[in-house]
Scaffold this active site. Structure first.
Site, PDB file in Angstrom:
ATOM      1  N   ALA A  61      -3.066   5.408  -1.842  1.00 58.37           N
ATOM      2  CA  ALA A  61      -2.632   6.287  -0.758  1.00 58.37           C
ATOM      3  C   ALA A  61      -3.445   5.907   0.475  1.00 58.37           C
ATOM      4  O   ALA A  61      -4.535   5.330   0.358  1.00 58.37           O
ATOM      5  CB  ALA A  61      -2.873   7.731  -1.152  1.00 58.37           C
ATOM      6  N   GLU A  69      -0.548   4.328  -9.693  1.00 60.85           N
ATOM      7  CA  GLU A  69       0.298   5.481 -10.032  1.00 60.85           C
ATOM      8  C   GLU A  69       1.778   5.185  -9.779  1.00 60.85           C
ATOM      9  O   GLU A  69       2.640   5.619 -10.551  1.00 60.85           O
ATOM     10  CB  GLU A  69      -0.165   6.701  -9.222  1.00 60.85           C
ATOM     11  CG  GLU A  69      -1.543   7.178  -9.669  1.00 60.85           C
ATOM     12  CD  GLU A  69      -2.185   8.165  -8.696  1.00 60.85           C
ATOM     13  OE1 GLU A  69      -2.201   7.883  -7.484  1.00 60.85           O
ATOM     14  OE2 GLU A  69      -2.660   9.211  -9.149  1.00 60.85           O
ATOM     15  N   GLU A 126     -10.298   6.694  -7.147  1.00 64.31           N
ATOM     16  CA  GLU A 126     -10.396   7.956  -6.405  1.00 64.31           C
ATOM     17  C   GLU A 126     -11.752   8.639  -6.473  1.00 64.31           C
ATOM     18  O   GLU A 126     -12.237   9.158  -5.468  1.00 64.31           O
ATOM     19  CB  GLU A 126      -9.293   8.938  -6.875  1.00 64.31           C
ATOM     20  CG  GLU A 126      -7.899   8.563  -6.416  1.00 64.31           C
ATOM     21  CD  GLU A 126      -7.174   7.621  -7.360  1.00 64.31           C
ATOM     22  OE1 GLU A 126      -7.818   7.068  -8.266  1.00 64.31           O
ATOM     23  OE2 GLU A 126      -5.961   7.433  -7.173  1.00 64.31           O
ATOM     24  N   GLY A 142      -2.933   5.275  -5.723  1.00 68.06           N
ATOM     25  CA  GLY A 142      -1.499   5.540  -5.630  1.00 68.06           C
ATOM     26  C   GLY A 142      -0.646   4.332  -6.004  1.00 68.06           C
ATOM     27  O   GLY A 142       0.522   4.496  -6.379  1.00 68.06           O
TER      28      GLY A 142
HETATM   29  N1  CAA Z   1      -5.642   3.095   2.833  1.00 66.44           N
HETATM   30  C1  CAA Z   1      -5.667   2.684   4.115  1.00 66.44           C
HETATM   31  N2  CAA Z   1      -5.957   1.425   4.484  1.00 66.44           N
HETATM   32  C2  CAA Z   1      -6.236   0.543   3.502  1.00 66.44           C
HETATM   33  C3  CAA Z   1      -6.239   0.897   2.155  1.00 66.44           C
HETATM   34  C4  CAA Z   1      -5.907   2.229   1.817  1.00 66.44           C
HETATM   35  N3  CAA Z   1      -5.838   2.661   0.555  1.00 66.44           N
HETATM   36  N4  CAA Z   1      -6.567  -0.185   1.428  1.00 66.44           N
HETATM   37  C5  CAA Z   1      -6.761  -1.183   2.293  1.00 66.44           C
HETATM   38  N5  CAA Z   1      -6.573  -0.754   3.564  1.00 66.44           N
HETATM   39  C6  CAA Z   1      -6.691  -1.512   4.800  1.00 66.44           C
HETATM   40  C7  CAA Z   1      -8.143  -1.773   5.152  1.00 66.44           C
HETATM   41  O1  CAA Z   1      -8.697  -0.663   5.787  1.00 66.44           O
HETATM   42  C8  CAA Z   1      -8.014  -2.964   6.057  1.00 66.44           C
HETATM   43  O2  CAA Z   1      -7.590  -2.541   7.316  1.00 66.44           O
HETATM   44  P1  CAA Z   1      -8.237  -3.214   8.660  1.00 66.44           P
HETATM   45  O3  CAA Z   1      -7.806  -4.642   8.566  1.00 66.44           O
HETATM   46  O4  CAA Z   1      -7.573  -2.461   9.765  1.00 66.44           O
HETATM   47  O5  CAA Z   1      -9.697  -3.042   8.561  1.00 66.44           O
HETATM   48  C9  CAA Z   1      -6.859  -3.747   5.430  1.00 66.44           C
HETATM   49  O6  CAA Z   1      -6.151  -2.811   4.629  1.00 66.44           O
HETATM   50  C10 CAA Z   1      -7.314  -4.883   4.550  1.00 66.44           C
HETATM   51  O7  CAA Z   1      -8.223  -4.342   3.601  1.00 66.44           O
HETATM   52  P2  CAA Z   1      -9.657  -4.985   3.303  1.00 66.44           P
HETATM   53  O8  CAA Z   1     -10.195  -5.680   4.520  1.00 66.44           O
HETATM   54  O9  CAA Z   1     -10.512  -3.942   2.694  1.00 66.44           O
HETATM   55  O10 CAA Z   1      -9.238  -6.101   2.235  1.00 66.44           O
HETATM   56  P3  CAA Z   1     -10.141  -6.707   1.073  1.00 66.44           P
HETATM   57  O11 CAA Z   1      -9.351  -7.816   0.489  1.00 66.44           O
HETATM   58  O12 CAA Z   1     -11.521  -6.979   1.562  1.00 66.44           O
HETATM   59  O13 CAA Z   1     -10.268  -5.534  -0.017  1.00 66.44           O
HETATM   60  C11 CAA Z   1      -9.434  -3.781  -1.448  1.00 66.44           C
HETATM   61  C12 CAA Z   1      -9.151  -5.140  -0.737  1.00 66.44           C
HETATM   62  C13 CAA Z   1     -10.485  -3.997  -2.541  1.00 66.44           C
HETATM   63  C14 CAA Z   1      -8.113  -3.364  -2.058  1.00 66.44           C
HETATM   64  C15 CAA Z   1      -9.927  -2.751  -0.433  1.00 66.44           C
HETATM   65  O14 CAA Z   1      -9.079  -2.747   0.702  1.00 66.44           O
HETATM   66  C16 CAA Z   1      -9.994  -1.363  -0.961  1.00 66.44           C
HETATM   67  O15 CAA Z   1     -10.888  -1.024  -1.715  1.00 66.44           O
HETATM   68  N6  CAA Z   1      -9.009  -0.493  -0.559  1.00 66.44           N
HETATM   69  C17 CAA Z   1      -8.978   0.887  -0.942  1.00 66.44           C
HETATM   70  C18 CAA Z   1      -8.520   1.052  -2.361  1.00 66.44           C
HETATM   71  C19 CAA Z   1      -8.557   2.505  -2.769  1.00 66.44           C
HETATM   72  O16 CAA Z   1      -9.607   3.123  -2.807  1.00 66.44           O
HETATM   73  N7  CAA Z   1      -7.389   3.068  -3.120  1.00 66.44           N
HETATM   74  C20 CAA Z   1      -7.273   4.434  -3.551  1.00 66.44           C
HETATM   75  C21 CAA Z   1      -6.895   5.323  -2.410  1.00 66.44           C
HETATM   76  S1  CAA Z   1      -6.962   7.036  -2.838  1.00 66.44           S
HETATM   77  C22 CAA Z   1      -5.498   7.341  -3.639  1.00 66.44           C
HETATM   78  O17 CAA Z   1      -4.686   6.479  -3.858  1.00 66.44           O
HETATM   79  C23 CAA Z   1      -5.299   8.776  -4.040  1.00 66.44           C
HETATM   80  C24 CAA Z   1      -4.130   9.064  -4.869  1.00 66.44           C
HETATM   81  O18 CAA Z   1      -4.166   8.987  -6.070  1.00 66.44           O
HETATM   82  C25 CAA Z   1      -2.910   9.526  -4.267  1.00 66.44           C
END
Ligand code: CAA
Length: 259
Positions: A65, A113, A133, A110
């Protein structure tokens, strides 16, 4: 509806939904969730589509998400966002057509999921799965606390969710989260082959199998078996049952009409 965050394509009997926000690794914001919702409605009412594939554009399936959108939500707003995601994913799970997740990269939060709300998951060898999460101070909110355990078992689901750790495709295969792991460049082709091999069968029977499996898994075995007998009987009222069995007896190719 005009789509800005997804691409919906129809190819013969298949529909392909590509989550298309590669700059945000296809993170699901409200707008994207609403577009997926609309695409499901479209596919649900299109009789030409028999099987659906969901994948992601770029290096990610869905990285969760949208954290940017969630960051400043209060409790009421957080709940509303969770309800939206759950509503869309439940609609996908209940869609009367099989859905295959072709997981091309990150399937986190998400994203994992979303894949769990699909009927079948196949993964690129580059895919990574996880429920990160608790590392963000929240619980999974789009069905992860429920569907992951139903798919990989309680112990493994709890380990994945409590540790927030990411696992590679091979580990996802080992624990039964995905059905197979494919070379990245062959993933979509494999998903389409799988989809077409489903689409070759009697669509009403396939639909009833999905309903019976999904319903049965939620109730006691006696109720589940009674439901199976019900749908089994209903099949005999279809033209496709007559065609399938007559073609077998006559030793000829069958031709299903979805009737
Ligand atoms: N939400 C918003 N933006 C996201 C995102 C997310 N879940 N995941 C990645 N992005 C964005 C980053 O912020 C980044 O944006 P900018 O270029 O503007 O800085 C872009 O995507 C590229 O991401 P990274 O530079 O971080 O890429 P990476 O290859 O270095 O890392 C990754 C990849 C390990 C997937 C890392 O992006 C990451 O950890 N993302 C978050 C993953 C996460 O925690 N997901 C769970 C969200 S909570 C949820 O989903 C709740 C639910 O159950 C409903």
């Amino acid at each position: 509806m005009e789509y800005r965050n997804i691409i919906l394509e129809k190819q013969g009997k298949l529909a392909l939904i590509t989550i298309n926000r590669p700059k945000a690794l296809n993170a699901l914001n409200s707008e994207t969730l609403k577009e997926i919702d609309s695409a499901i409605d479209d596919i649900g009412t299109d009789d030409s589509v028999l099987v659906v594939i969901i994948t992601g554009a770029g290096k990610s399936f869905v990285a969760g998400a949208d954290i940017t959108e969630m960051k400043d939500l209060n409790s009421v707003e957080g709940r509303k966002f969770g309800i939206l995601g759950n509503k869309v994913f439940r609609k996908l799970e209940n869609l009367e057509k099989p859905v295959i997740a072709a997981v091309n990269g990150f399937a986190l939060g998400g994203g994992c999921e979303l894949s769990l709300a699909c009927d079948i998951r196949i993964a690129s060898s580059k895919a990574k799965f996880g429920q990160p999460e608790v590392g963000l101070g929240i619980t999974p909110g789009f069905g992860g606390t429920q569907r992951l355990a139903r798919t990989v078992g309680l112990g493994m689901a709890k380990e994945l969710i409590y540790t927030a750790k990411m696992i590679k495709a091979e580990e996802a295969l080992r624990i039964g989260l995905v059905n197979r792991v494919i070379e990245p460049e062959k993933l979509l082709e494999e998903a389409k082959n799988l989809a077409n091999s489903i689409a070759d069968n009697a669509p009403i029977a396939v639909r009833m199998c999905k309903a019976a499996i999904n319903k049965g898994i939620q109730c006691g075995i006696d109720t589940a078996i009674a439901y199976e007998s019900e749908v089994f009987g209903e099949c005999f009222a279809t033209e496709d049952q007559k065609e399938g069995m007559t073609a077998f007896v006559e030793k000829r190719e069958k031709c299903f009409k979805n009737k």
